[in-house]
Design an enzyme around this catalytic site. Structure first.
Site, PDB file in Angstrom:
ATOM      1  N   ASP A   1       4.155  -0.399   7.644  1.00  0.00           N
ATOM      2  CA  ASP A   1       4.487  -1.101   8.559  1.00  0.00           C
ATOM      3  C   ASP A   1       5.913  -1.543   8.892  1.00  0.00           C
ATOM      4  OD1 ASP A   1       1.724  -1.580   8.519  1.00  0.00           O
ATOM      5  OD2 ASP A   1       1.624  -3.813   8.453  1.00  0.00           O
TER       6      ASP A   1
ATOM      7  N   GLU B   1     -28.154   6.902  14.946  1.00  0.00           N
ATOM      8  CA  GLU B   1     -28.796   7.982  15.494  1.00  0.00           C
ATOM      9  C   GLU B   1     -28.753   8.018  16.854  1.00  0.00           C
ATOM     10  OE1 GLU B   1     -33.167   7.883  15.699  1.00  0.00           O
ATOM     11  OE2 GLU B   1     -33.315   5.571  15.041  1.00  0.00           O
TER      12      GLU B   1
ATOM     13  N   GLU C   1     -10.681 -11.871  14.227  1.00  0.00           N
ATOM     14  CA  GLU C   1     -11.200 -11.643  12.974  1.00  0.00           C
ATOM     15  C   GLU C   1     -11.440 -13.189  12.128  1.00  0.00           C
ATOM     16  OE1 GLU C   1     -10.208  -7.199  11.549  1.00  0.00           O
ATOM     17  OE2 GLU C   1      -9.242  -8.774  10.635  1.00  0.00           O
TER      18      GLU C   1
ATOM     19  N   TYR D   1      -6.245  -8.420  16.666  1.00  0.00           N
ATOM     20  CA  TYR D   1      -7.192  -8.333  15.286  1.00  0.00           C
ATOM     21  C   TYR D   1      -7.252  -9.479  14.318  1.00  0.00           C
ATOM     22  CZ  TYR D   1      -6.660  -2.961  15.190  1.00  0.00           C
ATOM     23  OH  TYR D   1      -6.636  -1.689  15.385  1.00  0.00           O
TER      24      TYR D   1
ATOM     25  N   CYS E   1      -6.253  -7.356   4.407  1.00  0.00           N
ATOM     26  CA  CYS E   1      -7.530  -6.824   4.611  1.00  0.00           C
ATOM     27  C   CYS E   1      -8.398  -7.009   3.404  1.00  0.00           C
ATOM     28  CB  CYS E   1      -7.473  -5.288   4.407  1.00  0.00           C
ATOM     29  SG  CYS E   1      -5.884  -4.688   5.104  1.00  0.00           S
TER      30      CYS E   1
ATOM     31  N   CYS F   1      -2.201  -5.905   2.473  1.00  0.00           N
ATOM     32  CA  CYS F   1      -3.596  -5.585   2.561  1.00  0.00           C
ATOM     33  C   CYS F   1      -4.349  -6.351   1.196  1.00  0.00           C
ATOM     34  CB  CYS F   1      -3.423  -4.199   2.135  1.00  0.00           C
ATOM     35  SG  CYS F   1      -5.284  -3.623   2.243  1.00  0.00           S
TER      36      CYS F   1
ATOM     37  N   SER G   1       0.758  -1.214  -0.112  1.00  0.00           N
ATOM     38  CA  SER G   1      -0.079  -0.033   0.034  1.00  0.00           C
ATOM     39  C   SER G   1       0.774   1.403  -0.022  1.00  0.00           C
ATOM     40  CB  SER G   1      -0.988  -0.226   1.219  1.00  0.00           C
ATOM     41  OG  SER G   1      -1.779  -1.183   1.305  1.00  0.00           O
ATOM     42  N   GLY G   2       1.814   1.464   0.686  1.00  0.00           N
ATOM     43  CA  GLY G   2       2.516   2.564   1.003  1.00  0.00           C
ATOM     44  C   GLY G   2       3.595   2.713  -0.162  1.00  0.00           C
TER      45      GLY G   2
ATOM     46  N   ALA H   1     -11.136  -0.437  12.804  1.00  0.00           N
ATOM     47  CA  ALA H   1     -12.274  -1.374  12.690  1.00  0.00           C
ATOM     48  C   ALA H   1     -11.759  -2.727  12.871  1.00  0.00           C
ATOM     49  CB  ALA H   1     -13.278  -1.554  11.690  1.00  0.00           C
TER      50      ALA H   1
ATOM     51  N   ARG I   1      -3.046 -15.454  25.862  1.00  0.00           N
ATOM     52  CA  ARG I   1      -2.202 -15.383  27.294  1.00  0.00           C
ATOM     53  C   ARG I   1      -2.988 -14.329  28.083  1.00  0.00           C
ATOM     54  NH1 ARG I   1       3.354 -12.561  25.037  1.00  0.00           N
ATOM     55  NH2 ARG I   1       2.585 -10.658  24.351  1.00  0.00           N
TER      56      ARG I   1
ATOM     57  N   HIS J   1     -33.518   8.729  11.406  1.00  0.00           N
ATOM     58  CA  HIS J   1     -34.450   7.496  12.041  1.00  0.00           C
ATOM     59  C   HIS J   1     -35.026   7.076  10.830  1.00  0.00           C
ATOM     60  CE1 HIS J   1     -36.790   5.877  15.286  1.00  0.00           C
ATOM     61  NE2 HIS J   1     -37.902   6.024  14.533  1.00  0.00           N
TER      62      HIS J   1
ATOM     63  N   GLU K   1       9.431  -5.857  -5.959  1.00  0.00           N
ATOM     64  CA  GLU K   1       8.638  -6.549  -4.950  1.00  0.00           C
ATOM     65  C   GLU K   1       8.838  -7.975  -5.372  1.00  0.00           C
ATOM     66  OE1 GLU K   1       5.906  -5.918  -2.814  1.00  0.00           O
ATOM     67  OE2 GLU K   1       6.339  -8.196  -2.787  1.00  0.00           O
TER      68      GLU K   1
ATOM     69  N   LYS L   1      -9.333 -10.870   3.585  1.00  0.00           N
ATOM     70  CA  LYS L   1     -10.099 -10.983   4.752  1.00  0.00           C
ATOM     71  C   LYS L   1     -11.517 -10.514   5.047  1.00  0.00           C
ATOM     72  CE  LYS L   1     -10.255  -7.994   7.438  1.00  0.00           C
ATOM     73  NZ  LYS L   1      -9.496  -7.458   8.215  1.00  0.00           N
TER      74      LYS L   1
HETATM   75  P1  NDP Z   1      -1.874  -7.714  17.534  1.00  0.00           P
HETATM   76  O1  NDP Z   1      -0.767  -7.001  17.892  1.00  0.00           O
HETATM   77  O2  NDP Z   1      -3.279  -6.827  17.239  1.00  0.00           O
HETATM   78  O3  NDP Z   1      -2.199  -9.176  18.380  1.00  0.00           O
HETATM   79  C1  NDP Z   1      -1.245  -9.841  18.846  1.00  0.00           C
HETATM   80  C2  NDP Z   1      -1.842 -10.754  19.592  1.00  0.00           C
HETATM   81  O4  NDP Z   1      -0.920 -11.878  20.156  1.00  0.00           O
HETATM   82  C3  NDP Z   1      -2.226 -10.022  21.028  1.00  0.00           C
HETATM   83  O5  NDP Z   1      -3.185 -10.705  21.661  1.00  0.00           O
HETATM   84  C4  NDP Z   1      -0.730 -10.550  21.932  1.00  0.00           C
HETATM   85  O6  NDP Z   1      -1.017 -10.593  23.278  1.00  0.00           O
HETATM   86  C5  NDP Z   1      -0.620 -11.913  21.391  1.00  0.00           C
HETATM   87  N1  NDP Z   1       0.667 -12.450  21.463  1.00  0.00           N
HETATM   88  C6  NDP Z   1       1.821 -11.542  21.083  1.00  0.00           C
HETATM   89  N2  NDP Z   1       3.024 -12.445  21.388  1.00  0.00           N
HETATM   90  C7  NDP Z   1       2.765 -13.562  21.902  1.00  0.00           C
HETATM   91  C8  NDP Z   1       3.265 -14.576  22.255  1.00  0.00           C
HETATM   92  N3  NDP Z   1       4.626 -14.659  22.199  1.00  0.00           N
HETATM   93  N4  NDP Z   1       2.555 -15.810  22.721  1.00  0.00           N
HETATM   94  C9  NDP Z   1       1.292 -15.535  22.889  1.00  0.00           C
HETATM   95  N5  NDP Z   1       0.599 -14.684  22.309  1.00  0.00           N
HETATM   96  C10 NDP Z   1       1.312 -13.550  21.970  1.00  0.00           C
HETATM   97  O7  NDP Z   1      -1.453  -8.649  16.020  1.00  0.00           O
HETATM   98  P2  NDP Z   1      -2.065  -9.188  14.888  1.00  0.00           P
HETATM   99  O8  NDP Z   1      -1.181  -9.945  14.328  1.00  0.00           O
HETATM  100  O9  NDP Z   1      -3.567  -9.523  15.240  1.00  0.00           O
HETATM  101  O10 NDP Z   1      -2.253  -7.910  13.790  1.00  0.00           O
HETATM  102  C11 NDP Z   1      -1.005  -7.280  13.360  1.00  0.00           C
HETATM  103  C12 NDP Z   1      -1.693  -5.732  13.234  1.00  0.00           C
HETATM  104  O11 NDP Z   1      -2.084  -5.857  11.907  1.00  0.00           O
HETATM  105  C13 NDP Z   1      -2.448  -4.992  14.066  1.00  0.00           C
HETATM  106  O12 NDP Z   1      -2.045  -4.543  15.287  1.00  0.00           O
HETATM  107  C14 NDP Z   1      -3.065  -4.069  13.363  1.00  0.00           C
HETATM  108  O13 NDP Z   1      -2.379  -3.083  13.289  1.00  0.00           O
HETATM  109  C15 NDP Z   1      -3.146  -4.671  11.858  1.00  0.00           C
HETATM  110  N6  NDP Z   1      -4.404  -5.258  11.324  1.00  0.00           N
HETATM  111  C16 NDP Z   1      -5.388  -4.272  11.461  1.00  0.00           C
HETATM  112  C17 NDP Z   1      -6.702  -4.973  10.991  1.00  0.00           C
HETATM  113  C18 NDP Z   1      -7.746  -4.003  10.813  1.00  0.00           C
HETATM  114  O14 NDP Z   1      -7.584  -3.008  10.784  1.00  0.00           O
HETATM  115  N7  NDP Z   1      -9.258  -4.809  11.013  1.00  0.00           N
HETATM  116  C19 NDP Z   1      -6.853  -6.445  10.867  1.00  0.00           C
HETATM  117  C20 NDP Z   1      -5.806  -7.149  10.918  1.00  0.00           C
HETATM  118  C21 NDP Z   1      -4.509  -6.698  11.110  1.00  0.00           C
HETATM  119  P3  NDP Z   1      -0.866  -9.379  24.307  1.00  0.00           P
HETATM  120  O15 NDP Z   1      -2.197  -8.442  24.190  1.00  0.00           O
HETATM  121  O16 NDP Z   1      -0.708 -10.153  25.694  1.00  0.00           O
HETATM  122  O17 NDP Z   1       0.402  -8.500  23.935  1.00  0.00           O
END
Ligand code: NDP
Length: 454
Positions: free
Chosen positions: A305, A443, A183, A179, A48, A43, A15-16, A343, A200, A438, A35, A51
């Site tokens: 990212d 609303e 999802e 996320y 995105c 994405c 994207s970027g 979202a 965890r 409405h 690439e 998904k």
């Molecule tokens: P997130 O950072 O959202 O979630 C990672 C999860 O994994 C957290 O619950 C974290 O726990 C857990 N975790 C991390 N390390 C470990 C470990 N070693 N052992 C066990 N659990 C662990 O990352 P995602 O991979 O879900 O998504 C990456 C990014 O992509 C998001 O942050 C978001 O910015 C983007 N994204 C956005 C979406 C959207 O806009 N709808 C959809 C998908 C991705 P803890 O909370 O304890 O750290």
């Protein structure tokens, strides 16, 4: 300048990178982009876009069930995974092709091979070519991480592979509470898979408003997803029949045909030659940049990212655009990373902008909290047990809207429009003055009159 082959070399056509390349070319720069995977990046190819198509597919399950209350009689609903998977793959191929066309149409030279930084003005391509560039933009995104590795971790899959499963599993274990984990848990549960989420933490979605976290957790459990919280996987073993068995730090092991590991993503900088060229990297390998996306090396910038700022596609696009305008268009500007709406496309989905109640309190704001929970109109006749929840976080002194949080149908669509008002500095009085539309769910955002007590 004549000794440069190009004015801009972009590494990574996600994207970027794609946005920066096209805008820079539009400003008259000679641009090349490389690439190593498919054009479009995470994405479009494995994030995105596919998904969201899977989310649409999964929600038909609810629509079919709801239709009966409105007088419809439907035949037996059957779902074919291969049809969905292949249709989504074709759409991704179409979009990736459009991205390439867009680049080529803008006059950008596209190389589909890996590129690494060989110096402040030099990029080396996997095929052996070296390109001298006046500017280099690193836009290589991130990759799924399972860190630290556990024995048998390779028996799990990441979100990269989940789009291509040969068949729909009977059982899926999803590791993580962010996320991606939630999802996909939502999607596969509605497609008929028995889903367990193992996380965890003691609650899902760390960092989100507590009321939203708890209500989503309950809604996911109500949708039949088993949540094992406060628990980690210690090792995974392969049983004879191809089933994976996850051994947890506490509680019984979990058997599943597929284990999806969604424990976060890391910036894609390994082996890119950045540190050798003098670019500073942070603790998880992210490229350290300033507000102009400039790195420690004056000719190298980074967006998206790989910089681990806000890891969302629209943010990467904006950063790429700002870089290109500033560097080649004579119109310097920077991206405002505050008040970015986002979202989570679970079912029900989350839409959020601004501070959570907890973040606002921690920042020292005195607050007035408005909240509402109600049954959506459609659910009255469909009989679905469903609630929408909305929360307004208002600064008591200035009346400014600090945060808006929604859990429920179309929350993502609603929050995009709300984000305009919030980023313009809207007050609660501005919301109150707005006449309701409405009948709608949205609303309720302009009809909350009494702050929560306490
Ligand atoms: P997130 O950072 O959202 O979630 C990672 C999860 O994994 C957290 O619950 C974290 O726990 C857990 N975790 C991390 N390390 C470990 C470990 N070693 N052992 C066990 N659990 C662990 O990352 P995602 O991979 O879900 O998504 C990456 C990014 O992509 C998001 O942050 C978001 O910015 C983007 N994204 C956005 C979406 C959207 O806009 N709808 C959809 C998908 C991705 P803890 O909370 O304890 O750290």
């Amino acid at each position: 300048m004549a000794d440069f082959d190009v004015d801009l070399f972009v590494i990574g056509a996600g994207s970027g990178g794609t946005r920066a390349a096209r805008i820079a070319a539009g400003h008259g720069a000679r641009v090349m982009i490389a690439e190593e995977d498919r054009i479009g990046g995470t994405c479009v190819v494995r994030g995105c876009v596919p998904k969201k198509l899977y989310v649409y597919a999964s929600r038909f399950a609810d629509d079919f069930a709801d239709a009966a209350g409105f007088g419809w009689t439907l035949g037996e609903a059957r779902f074919d995974w291969g049809t969905l998977r292949d249709a989504v793959a074709r759409e991704v191929t179409r979009l990736s092709g459009l991205y390439r066309k867009g680049l080529e149409g803008a006059g950008v030279a596209v190389r589909t091979e890996r590129a690494v930084v060989a110096g402040p003005h030099e990029v080396r391509l996997a095929g052996g070519d070296t390109v001298r560039a006046r500017h280099i933009l690193v836009a290589t995104g991130g990759y799924p991480a399972f860190d630290p590795p556990i024995p048998g971790g390779e028996l799990g899959i990441s979100s990269n592979e989940v789009f291509h499963l040969p068949s729909l599993p009977k059982r899926m274990l999803v590791v993580g509470g962010g996320y991606i984990a939630l999802e996909f848990a939502s999607v596969f549960a509605r497609l008929g898979v028995t889903v367990t989420v193992l996380h965890r933490g003691d609650n899902i979605l760390r960092g989100f408003d507590e009321d939203i976290r708890t209500r989503l957790r309950d809604a996911l459990a109500h949708a039949g997803i088993t949540l094992r919280l406060g628990c980690t996987v210690e090792r995974i073993e392969l049983l004879e029949d191809g089933v994976r068995r996850a051994h947890c730090a506490s509680g019984a092991p979990i058997d599943a045909e597929v284990i999806l590991v969604a424990t976060g993503r890391r910036p894609n900088t390994v082996g890119l030659g950045l540190a050798e060229a003098g670019v500073a990297l942070g603790p998880v390998g992210e490229v350290i940049v300033d507000a102009n996306s400039a790195t420690a090396v004056h000719s190298i910038h980074a967006v998206g990212d790989v910089t681990n700022r806000i890891n969302l596609t629209p943010v990467a696009i904006r950063e790429g655009h700002a870089f290109a305008d500033s560097t080649f268009g004579g119109k310097p500007w920077t991206v405002d990373h505050h008040l970015v709406a986002s979202a989570v496309f679970t079912t029900p989905e989350i839409g959020t902008v601004g501070l959570s109640e907890q973040q606002a309190r921690a920042a020292g704001h005195e607050l007035r909290i408005f909240e509402t929970g109600f049954r959506p109109m459609k659910a009255t006749i469909s009989g679905r047990e469903e609630r929408i929840y909305m929360k307004l976080v208002v600064d008591a002194q200035s009346d400014r809207m600090l945060g808006v949080h929604i859990l429920g149908h179309d929350a993502g669509e609603i929050i995009q429009a709300v984000a305009i008002a919030v980023s313009m500095g809207a007050t609660k009085a501005d919301f109150d003055r707005t006449i309701a539309l409405h009948p709608s769910a949205a609303e309720e955002l302009v009809t909350m009159r009494t702050p929560r007590a306490g």
